[in-house]
Design a protein around this motif. Structure first.
Motif, short mmCIF file in Angstrom:
data_model
loop_
_atom_site.label_atom_id
_atom_site.label_comp_id
_atom_site.label_asym_id
_atom_site.label_seq_id
_atom_site.Cartn_x
_atom_site.Cartn_y
_atom_site.Cartn_z
N TYR A 63 4.14 14.79 -23.19
CA TYR A 63 4.34 14.28 -24.55
C TYR A 63 5.54 14.96 -25.20
O TYR A 63 6.39 14.30 -25.82
CB TYR A 63 3.08 14.51 -25.38
N THR A 64 5.65 16.27 -25.05
CA THR A 64 6.75 17.02 -25.65
C THR A 64 8.09 16.61 -25.04
O THR A 64 9.09 16.46 -25.75
CB THR A 64 6.53 18.54 -25.48
N ARG A 67 8.98 13.22 -26.50
CA ARG A 67 9.38 13.38 -27.91
C ARG A 67 10.77 13.99 -28.02
O ARG A 67 11.59 13.55 -28.82
CB ARG A 67 8.35 14.26 -28.62
#
Length: 80
Positions: A63-64, A67
């Protein structure tokens, strides 16, 4: 809200929280024993469930990365 996932606050062990949002990561506790699963909650709603801390951690890394990639793309589009 937690009753929707069948848990009271006393039956959950917080392991992580977001500084930016109302997200909370918890592990269920049954009869004093912490379970393997990790639940991702936001404002008392279940967002996702993971079979282990390792799976949760890998998901957060992914996810990071997504993002960060999106932020770099947006910065590039804005001429930064």
């Amino acid at each position: 809200m937690l009753d929707r996932i069948g848990r009271s606050p006393e039956g959950l062990l917080p392991i992580a929280a977001s500084l930016e949002q109302a997200d909370l990561f918890v592990m269920p506790v049954d009869d004093g024993v912490v379970g393997r699963r990790v639940l991702w909650l936001a404002e008392g709603e279940l967002i996702d469930a993971f079979d282990s801390i390792g799976q949760c951690f890998a998901s957060m890394i992914d996810y990071t990365k997504r993002r960060s990639r999106k932020m770099r793309e947006e910065a590039g589009e804005g001429g930064l």
